[in-house]
Design a protein around this motif. Structure first.
Motif, PDB file in Angstrom:
ATOM      1  N   ARG A  43       0.672  -1.138  -0.033  1.00 40.86           N
ATOM      2  CA  ARG A  43       0.027  -0.068  -0.064  1.00 40.86           C
ATOM      3  C   ARG A  43       0.795   1.402   0.041  1.00 40.86           C
ATOM      4  NH1 ARG A  43      -5.436  -0.391   0.766  1.00 40.86           N
ATOM      5  NH2 ARG A  43      -6.161  -2.082   1.441  1.00 40.86           N
ATOM      6  N   THR A  47       0.674   3.953  -3.017  1.00 40.79           N
ATOM      7  CA  THR A  47       0.407   5.267  -2.723  1.00 40.79           C
ATOM      8  C   THR A  47       1.332   6.295  -3.380  1.00 40.79           C
ATOM      9  OG1 THR A  47      -0.748   4.486  -0.529  1.00 40.79           O
ATOM     10  CG2 THR A  47      -0.170   6.833  -0.854  1.00 40.79           C
ATOM     11  N   ASP A  82      -8.597  -0.648  -4.066  1.00 46.29           N
ATOM     12  CA  ASP A  82      -9.182   0.216  -2.570  1.00 46.29           C
ATOM     13  C   ASP A  82      -8.260   1.290  -2.516  1.00 46.29           C
ATOM     14  OD1 ASP A  82     -10.435  -0.268   0.049  1.00 46.29           O
ATOM     15  OD2 ASP A  82      -8.546   0.118   0.541  1.00 46.29           O
ATOM     16  N   THR A  83      -6.973   1.123  -2.435  1.00 44.92           N
ATOM     17  CA  THR A  83      -5.769   2.008  -2.127  1.00 44.92           C
ATOM     18  C   THR A  83      -6.121   3.289  -3.131  1.00 44.92           C
ATOM     19  OG1 THR A  83      -4.196   0.488  -1.775  1.00 44.92           O
ATOM     20  CG2 THR A  83      -3.164   2.584  -2.096  1.00 44.92           C
ATOM     21  N   SER A  86      -8.826   5.476  -1.941  1.00 42.21           N
ATOM     22  CA  SER A  86      -8.333   6.263  -0.682  1.00 42.21           C
ATOM     23  C   SER A  86      -7.541   7.494  -1.063  1.00 42.21           C
ATOM     24  CB  SER A  86      -7.801   5.360   0.363  1.00 42.21           C
ATOM     25  OG  SER A  86      -8.411   4.268   0.530  1.00 42.21           O
ATOM     26  N   GLU A  90      -8.354  11.324  -0.705  1.00 36.35           N
ATOM     27  CA  GLU A  90      -7.380  12.451  -0.073  1.00 36.35           C
ATOM     28  C   GLU A  90      -6.935  13.476  -0.701  1.00 36.35           C
ATOM     29  OE1 GLU A  90      -6.216  12.606   3.204  1.00 36.35           O
ATOM     30  OE2 GLU A  90      -8.226  10.962   3.520  1.00 36.35           O
ATOM     31  N   GLN A 130     -16.803   4.149   3.061  1.00 35.35           N
ATOM     32  CA  GLN A 130     -15.932   4.453   2.355  1.00 35.35           C
ATOM     33  C   GLN A 130     -16.373   4.636   0.872  1.00 35.35           C
ATOM     34  OE1 GLN A 130     -12.654   1.481   2.265  1.00 35.35           O
ATOM     35  NE2 GLN A 130     -11.391   2.777   0.758  1.00 35.35           N
ATOM     36  N   ALA A 134     -16.314   7.915  -1.026  1.00 38.14           N
ATOM     37  CA  ALA A 134     -15.865   7.833  -2.672  1.00 38.14           C
ATOM     38  C   ALA A 134     -16.999   8.538  -3.559  1.00 38.14           C
ATOM     39  CB  ALA A 134     -15.668   6.760  -3.059  1.00 38.14           C
TER      40      ALA A 134
END
Length: 354
Positions: A43, A47, A82-83, A86, A90, A130, A134
């Motif tokens: 992750r 990222t 999923d990452t 996220s 952010e 989540q 999103a």
């Protein structure tokens, strides 16, 4: 003797069985820990990679994302998706305008919308949150109906995110859920909602009035914050009625609100109801007078310095100093030779001021 050996063998077998079970559990724990470590490590790498790809897309255009071989290889991995989701959420906090529109384009180009919808409909509450986050961040208007249904979800975190989503989508109109809300709104949630509202239309004033008499104290608290933020002076008299509310917290918040929307009627109102209030409400009124720098309150403050309780006398003395009444306090010290208590309060106020 045979019985003895039989018992020993049975105990040995039980011991070995337990030892094997413990060993297997240790292996499972180690395997689970290693898997989590690997996922966490992945992750972190993902990222960094995703943030780089997003930045390049903002600079060069989102069409480059669609043909990115590196991303195509990783997207089938649900943990990577999923990452990515996220990171997009952010990133919305960092970018606006055209850059924000690029984030939305990436979201649709990589078919992350379907992934977010799956989360919204997931049984797990964390996944639901989540999914709401999103779809709201990426402005998927089609999700509004489904999110609205989650306002009655048994999980408080899901409900809080759904409430926030309604306001993000509909601005002030998204607060309609407050009408039937009986559960408390946390201070953090109130702040989130408040920061998401860009304007309060005059056509909504009747709605705000109805909320000021709500049975839910946290709803009243939020509405008072709203009035303070937008300085809606039209609600001065309605807020004033809350000075008789049975809940002291509401009365204190009403005092703070009246200070922020102050009119010529505010100070006379404070002096009128002051005597009937408990200590903390009186403190709030004195602090409001101090912040307003209303010189018409000087005589009132002088009386409170002489007759009030110690904690109120201190505020009164400090306020009088700020109102340039230092000479009055010094003269009072010379006159009231026998009142050492007031002497000490004035000395304290002067020392603080210095």
């Amino acid at each position: 003797m045979n019985l003895l050996f039989g018992s020993i063998n049975e105990l040995t077998l039980v011991f070995l069985t337990l030892l094997i079970i413990v060993f297997i559990l240790i292996l499972l724990v180690m395997g689970y820990g290693y898997r989590n470590y690997q996922l966490l490590s992945s992750r972190r790498k993902w990222t960094t990679l995703i943030e780089t790809k997003i930045l390049l897309a903002i600079l060069n255009g989102s069409h480059h994302i669609q043909d990115d071989v590196e991303l195509k290889d990783l997207l089938p991995n649900k943990n990577f998706r999923d990452t990515f989701l996220s990171v997009l959420i952010e990133s919305e906090k960092k970018f606006s305008g055209d850059a924000y529109r690029v984030l939305i384009e990436i979201f649709h180009t990589l078919n992350l919308k379907d992934f977010a919808w799956a989360y919204l409909n997931h049984k797990d509450s964390f996944k639901k949150v989540q999914g709401i986050e999103a779809l709201t961040t990426m402005r998927v208007e089609d999700a509004l109906g489904d999110i609205q249904l989650l306002l009655n979800n048994p999980n408080p975190f899901v409900v809080a995110e759904a409430q926030y989503a309604m306001v993000r989508f509909k601005d002030f109109k998204g607060l309609e859920f407050l009408n039937l809300l009986h559960t408390p709104i946390s201070e953090w949630q109130q702040l989130r909602l408040l920061n998401s509202i860009s304007e309060v239309p005059a056509t909504s004033y009747s709605f705000i009035s109805s909320l000021l008499s709500h049975s839910n104290i946290s709803v009243i608290s939020f509405v008072l914050s709203l009035i303070r933020k937008f300085r809606i002076v039209a609600f001065h008299d309605e807020v004033a009625t809350l000075l008789e509310h049975p809940n002291s917290i509401v009365r204190i918040l009403a005092v703070r609100t009246l200070h922020d929307i102050e009119t010529e009627r505010t100070f006379p109102l404070f002096t009128q109801i002051y005597g009937q209030q408990i200590l903390n409400v009186k403190k709030a009124i004195l602090h409001a007078i101090r912040k307003s720098k209303n010189k018409n309150s000087i005589d009132f403050l002088k009386i409170e310095l002489i007759e009030g309780k110690p904690s109120l006398q201190i505020i009164a003395a400090e306020t009088l100093i700020e109102f340039k009444e230092k000479k009055y306090l010094q003269d009072l010290m010379n006159e009231e030779v026998s009142n050492e208590h007031i002497h000490s309060i004035i000395k304290h106020a002067l020392a603080v001021r210095i």
